[in-house]
Design a protein around this motif. Structure first.
Motif, PDB file in Angstrom:
ATOM      1  N   LYS A  79      23.024  -6.258  42.616  1.00  0.00           N
ATOM      2  CA  LYS A  79      23.600  -6.435  43.945  1.00  0.00           C
ATOM      3  C   LYS A  79      25.124  -6.453  43.884  1.00  0.00           C
ATOM      4  O   LYS A  79      25.807  -5.932  44.785  1.00  0.00           O
ATOM      5  N   LYS A 143      30.343  -1.851  59.100  1.00  0.00           N
ATOM      6  CA  LYS A 143      29.306  -1.146  58.331  1.00  0.00           C
ATOM      7  C   LYS A 143      28.564  -2.064  57.357  1.00  0.00           C
ATOM      8  O   LYS A 143      27.764  -1.600  56.550  1.00  0.00           O
ATOM      9  N   GLY A 145      26.190  -3.905  57.655  1.00  0.00           N
ATOM     10  CA  GLY A 145      24.740  -3.877  57.800  1.00  0.00           C
ATOM     11  C   GLY A 145      24.076  -2.958  56.784  1.00  0.00           C
ATOM     12  O   GLY A 145      22.880  -3.114  56.497  1.00  0.00           O
ATOM     13  N   GLN A 146      24.847  -2.021  56.228  1.00  0.00           N
ATOM     14  CA  GLN A 146      24.292  -1.137  55.201  1.00  0.00           C
ATOM     15  C   GLN A 146      23.864  -1.925  53.971  1.00  0.00           C
ATOM     16  O   GLN A 146      22.912  -1.556  53.275  1.00  0.00           O
ATOM     17  N   ALA A 148      22.770  -5.046  54.093  1.00  0.00           N
ATOM     18  CA  ALA A 148      21.557  -5.786  54.475  1.00  0.00           C
ATOM     19  C   ALA A 148      20.316  -4.931  54.236  1.00  0.00           C
ATOM     20  O   ALA A 148      19.246  -5.450  53.860  1.00  0.00           O
ATOM     21  N   LYS A 149      20.430  -3.617  54.437  1.00  0.00           N
ATOM     22  CA  LYS A 149      19.295  -2.720  54.199  1.00  0.00           C
ATOM     23  C   LYS A 149      18.920  -2.660  52.726  1.00  0.00           C
ATOM     24  O   LYS A 149      17.807  -2.260  52.380  1.00  0.00           O
ATOM     25  N   GLN A 150      19.866  -3.063  51.860  1.00  0.00           N
ATOM     26  CA  GLN A 150      19.595  -3.095  50.417  1.00  0.00           C
ATOM     27  C   GLN A 150      19.199  -4.501  49.956  1.00  0.00           C
ATOM     28  O   GLN A 150      19.146  -4.781  48.762  1.00  0.00           O
ATOM     29  N   GLY A 151      18.953  -5.377  50.926  1.00  0.00           N
ATOM     30  CA  GLY A 151      18.539  -6.739  50.585  1.00  0.00           C
ATOM     31  C   GLY A 151      19.694  -7.649  50.221  1.00  0.00           C
ATOM     32  O   GLY A 151      19.492  -8.692  49.587  1.00  0.00           O
TER      33      GLY A 151
END
Length: 238
Positions: A79, A143, A145-146, A148-151
């Motif tokens: 991450k 941006k 939120g991109q 968040a799509k990866q956890g």
């Protein structure tokens, strides 16, 4: 001989008396002049400007949890790399990105609060963006939120992750702002002198207040308001 001495004594006394009266008149006139010079008025002048921040500090923080410490560490590293890749994608270079400390808490090692916990280990990672291009941060925030799509949930609602916008160009605008504040103070003094049927004299004392830089409002912290107040004391005369 005695008459001559008496005449000269009388003449000397008269001259001395005239001299004393003359000195008294001079001293009285000087005292009046000093009194007139002591008539003053104290006025204040304000100068304000809106400026745009030229430096930004953005703490990027995320957390993760697991019961397997090895898996947790591996996932945090992945991450961490994803966050750095996201930042570079949005225009930040390596000099603007610094990795902070990572912390892992073992809840079972605590003396209290270990019961009914879903995960034993909690990790927290920190990355700091220090840039002189605040616009890039504004763009990246839209941006985020991109991630968040990866956890990856970026923490944005506590004091530690508060974004700081700074303005470092104060020395460049100081002289003009002090001049503006002083001119406004003089305008007030001239108005006061006119209303009181007096004439404005020279400056007796002048004090420059401290400069303050604050956010213009809570919604646009990148826009700053710079202000300074000068206090000037002028002589007044009839």
């Amino acid at each position: 001989m005695n008459k001559s001495n008496g005449y000269y004594q009388l003449l000397g006394a008269a001259v001395l008396g005239v001299a004393i009266l003359g000195c008294g008149w001079i001293l009285k006139s000087a005292a009046l002049d000093v009194k007139n010079m002591e008539r003053t008025v104290v006025v204040k002048g304000l100068a304000e400007r809106e400026v745009t921040a030229d430096t930004v500090i953005w703490p990027v923080q995320f957390s993760d949890a697991d019961n397997n410490l090895e898996k947790l560490v591996e996932r945090v590293e992945q991450k961490n790399a994803a966050v750095i890749a996201f930042l570079k994608l949005h225009g930040f270079d390596e000099q603007e990105i610094s990795q902070g400390r990572q912390s892992i808490v073992d809840k079972q090692a605590r003396e209290y609060g270990a019961e009914n916990q879903q995960f034993r280990y909690i990790a927290r990672a920190n990355i700091t963006v220090y840039s002189q291009q605040p616009d890039k941060v504004q763009n990246a925030l839209t941006k985020v939120g991109q991630l968040a799509k990866q956890g990856i949930a970026i923490v944005q609602d506590n004091y530690e992750t508060r974004i700081e916008y700074l303005f470092s160009g104060l020395n460049n605008i100081k002289p003009a702002m002090v001049q503006e504040a002083t001119e406004k103070a003089r305008e007030v003094a001239l108005k006061f002198a006119k209303d009181s049927q007096s004439k404005l004299g020279k400056i007796r004392t002048a004090r420059q207040g401290q400069f303050s830089i604050i956010d213009r409002d809570s919604n646009t912290p990148q826009i700053k308001k710079v202000r300074v107040v000068t206090s000037v004391e002028y002589y007044l005369s009839d």
